[in-house]
Design a protein around this motif. Structure first.
Motif, PDB file in Angstrom:
ATOM      1  N   ILE A 173       0.842  -1.198   0.000  1.00 65.52           N
ATOM      2  CA  ILE A 173       0.000   0.000   0.000  1.00 65.52           C
ATOM      3  C   ILE A 173       0.876   1.246   0.000  1.00 65.52           C
ATOM      4  O   ILE A 173       1.825   1.354   0.788  1.00 65.52           O
ATOM      5  CB  ILE A 173      -0.933   0.015   1.233  1.00 65.52           C
ATOM      6  CG1 ILE A 173      -1.817  -1.244   1.224  1.00 65.52           C
ATOM      7  CG2 ILE A 173      -1.793   1.273   1.254  1.00 65.52           C
ATOM      8  CD1 ILE A 173      -2.683  -1.406   2.457  1.00 65.52           C
ATOM      9  N   LEU A 174       0.545   2.171  -0.895  1.00 66.97           N
ATOM     10  CA  LEU A 174       1.261   3.438  -1.000  1.00 66.97           C
ATOM     11  C   LEU A 174       0.292   4.594  -0.750  1.00 66.97           C
ATOM     12  O   LEU A 174      -0.803   4.623  -1.320  1.00 66.97           O
ATOM     13  CB  LEU A 174       1.876   3.606  -2.388  1.00 66.97           C
ATOM     14  CG  LEU A 174       2.910   2.568  -2.828  1.00 66.97           C
ATOM     15  CD1 LEU A 174       3.302   2.815  -4.282  1.00 66.97           C
ATOM     16  CD2 LEU A 174       4.141   2.618  -1.930  1.00 66.97           C
ATOM     17  N   LEU A 208       3.473  -0.834   4.083  1.00 62.80           N
ATOM     18  CA  LEU A 208       2.885   0.496   3.926  1.00 62.80           C
ATOM     19  C   LEU A 208       3.986   1.517   3.663  1.00 62.80           C
ATOM     20  O   LEU A 208       4.871   1.712   4.492  1.00 62.80           O
ATOM     21  CB  LEU A 208       2.104   0.887   5.176  1.00 62.80           C
ATOM     22  CG  LEU A 208       1.481   2.296   5.176  1.00 62.80           C
ATOM     23  CD1 LEU A 208       0.505   2.460   4.019  1.00 62.80           C
ATOM     24  CD2 LEU A 208       0.791   2.579   6.507  1.00 62.80           C
ATOM     25  N   GLY A 209       3.918   2.153   2.504  1.00 60.18           N
ATOM     26  CA  GLY A 209       4.885   3.184   2.151  1.00 60.18           C
ATOM     27  C   GLY A 209       4.217   4.541   2.037  1.00 60.18           C
ATOM     28  O   GLY A 209       3.063   4.630   1.611  1.00 60.18           O
ATOM     29  N   THR A 214       8.553  15.823  -0.162  1.00 59.18           N
ATOM     30  CA  THR A 214       9.890  16.206  -0.626  1.00 59.18           C
ATOM     31  C   THR A 214      10.499  15.240  -1.631  1.00 59.18           C
ATOM     32  O   THR A 214      11.630  15.445  -2.076  1.00 59.18           O
ATOM     33  CB  THR A 214      10.838  16.308   0.578  1.00 59.18           C
ATOM     34  OG1 THR A 214      10.800  15.075   1.315  1.00 59.18           O
ATOM     35  CG2 THR A 214      10.423  17.452   1.506  1.00 59.18           C
ATOM     36  N   ALA A 215       9.768  14.183  -1.983  1.00 57.24           N
ATOM     37  CA  ALA A 215      10.306  13.208  -2.948  1.00 57.24           C
ATOM     38  C   ALA A 215      10.590  13.894  -4.279  1.00 57.24           C
ATOM     39  O   ALA A 215       9.791  14.701  -4.758  1.00 57.24           O
ATOM     40  CB  ALA A 215       9.322  12.063  -3.145  1.00 57.24           C
ATOM     41  N   LEU A 260       6.085   4.340  -8.427  1.00 54.56           N
ATOM     42  CA  LEU A 260       5.683   5.064  -7.225  1.00 54.56           C
ATOM     43  C   LEU A 260       6.338   4.466  -5.979  1.00 54.56           C
ATOM     44  O   LEU A 260       6.689   5.195  -5.036  1.00 54.56           O
ATOM     45  CB  LEU A 260       4.160   5.036  -7.095  1.00 54.56           C
ATOM     46  CG  LEU A 260       3.411   5.890  -8.136  1.00 54.56           C
ATOM     47  CD1 LEU A 260       1.949   5.467  -8.231  1.00 54.56           C
ATOM     48  CD2 LEU A 260       3.524   7.371  -7.813  1.00 54.56           C
ATOM     49  N   GLN A 261       6.512   3.147  -5.967  1.00 55.01           N
ATOM     50  CA  GLN A 261       7.179   2.496  -4.836  1.00 55.01           C
ATOM     51  C   GLN A 261       8.580   3.052  -4.612  1.00 55.01           C
ATOM     52  O   GLN A 261       9.049   3.165  -3.469  1.00 55.01           O
ATOM     53  CB  GLN A 261       7.275   0.991  -5.077  1.00 55.01           C
ATOM     54  CG  GLN A 261       6.080   0.196  -4.625  1.00 55.01           C
ATOM     55  CD  GLN A 261       6.311  -1.285  -4.758  1.00 55.01           C
ATOM     56  OE1 GLN A 261       6.787  -1.769  -5.794  1.00 55.01           O
ATOM     57  NE2 GLN A 261       5.970  -2.039  -3.733  1.00 55.01           N
ATOM     58  N   ARG A 262       9.245   3.391  -5.688  1.00 53.31           N
ATOM     59  CA  ARG A 262      10.615   3.896  -5.595  1.00 53.31           C
ATOM     60  C   ARG A 262      10.671   5.256  -4.908  1.00 53.31           C
ATOM     61  O   ARG A 262      11.734   5.674  -4.435  1.00 53.31           O
ATOM     62  CB  ARG A 262      11.230   3.983  -6.991  1.00 53.31           C
ATOM     63  CG  ARG A 262      11.436   2.625  -7.655  1.00 53.31           C
ATOM     64  CD  ARG A 262      11.768   2.752  -9.126  1.00 53.31           C
ATOM     65  NE  ARG A 262      12.913   3.613  -9.376  1.00 53.31           N
ATOM     66  CZ  ARG A 262      13.266   4.081 -10.566  1.00 53.31           C
ATOM     67  NH1 ARG A 262      12.521   3.794 -11.628  1.00 53.31           N
ATOM     68  NH2 ARG A 262      14.334   4.835 -10.705  1.00 53.31           N
TER      69      ARG A 262
END
Length: 282
Positions: A173-174, A208-209, A214-215, A260-262
């Motif tokens: 989950i993101l 869970l991410g 700030t990414a 998106l996980q990255r």
């Protein structure tokens, strides 16, 4: 850039219209000729060919019969039905309220072993607390102007979430960090919801991410979606719920999820972001 989920439906509709036009041309008929044989206004033929109107099953059968191509009808009808089922307007799904819609997902949830969930606006329904769900579903009910069965819908949503703790299911989950900050509910309910996220993070079945403000983005914020296993993706638009099962479509969302996980942070860093959002409620 990935296309919008509704564009896949539109492409199917275009392909149906193009094939119907080819059938008419192969029969040597003008649009007016076709309309005469089908018993409708010439403008209808033009609207169908220009994707201004989606033909009904009867329209497709009449079209093919008029052109001497009856054998084409069944396949085109099947394709057309698939396009209609992919794109389900919320007003149809929610016309009797929200409880039945929550319950309708239970079989899919129970048979899915791996969930990939991306939430860009609100906490995923799988992770919602009763207080948060009540506030959100109440807002949806008011906005949609549908029958108010929020209490029953919340109970159904909580019941379907049993898959988080039961059975052989895994969850990736993101959440965008903004989701933690959106005041969907009052301060107390939001604090409870954020605390629940911290608790869920400890479950061995859940990854869970959080994607921080700030990414450095190489993948932009997109519509919320959920991929069930590898075979089906569900995308939530303001106007409709879109179901994608074509391999190219599901692959696109799996690829987006991977990108998106990255961007996400996990563990201690994710807990810090949740803690900061909780502190901001005071």
């Amino acid at each position: 850039m990935p296309t919008s989920p509704s564009s896949g439906v539109q492409e199917i509709r275009k392909s149906i219209a193009a094939r119907l036009r080819e059938i008419r041309l192969d029969a040597g008929l003008t649009g007016r000729d076709l309309a005469f044989h089908c018993g409708w206004h010439p403008a209808k033929s033009s609207r169908i060919e220009n994707v201004k109107a989606l033909p009904s099953d009867a329209d497709i059968r009449a079209w093919c019969t008029a052109c001497g191509a009856e054998s084409e009808a069944d396949d085109l009808i099947a394709i057309s039905r698939n396009a209609r089922s992919m794109y389900m307007e919320w007003r149809r799904l929610q016309r009797t309220g929200l409880r039945r819609l929550q319950e309708s997902y239970v079989p899919l949830f129970e048979r899915t072993r791996l969930f990939r969930v991306y939430s860009s606006h609100v906490i995923s329904g799988l992770l919602q607390t009763p207080g948060y769900a009540t506030a959100l579903l109440s807002a949806i009910t008011a906005f949609r102007r549908i029958p108010n069965d929020v209490e029953a819908a919340v109970n159904a949503r909580m019941a379907r979430s049993h898959v988080i703790c039961e059975g052989n299911h895994r969850f990736a989950i993101l959440l965008e960090e903004c989701v933690l900050r959106h005041r969907i509910a009052g301060a107390d309910a939001m604090a409870e919801q954020l605390g629940h996220l911290l608790a869920v993070m400890s479950l061995p079945s859940v990854s869970l991410g959080i994607i921080p403000f700030t990414a450095e983005r190489h993948m932009w914020v997109i519509e919320p979606f959920m991929v069930f296993g590898d075979a089906e993706a569900g995308i939530e638009l303001l106007s409709a719920d879109v179901t994608l099962t074509a391999p190219n479509d599901t692959h696109l969302y799996l690829r987006a999820f991977s990108e998106l996980q990255r961007l996400a942070v996990y563990g201690t860093q994710a807990r810090r972001l949740i803690g900061a959002a909780t502190a901001a409620l005071k």
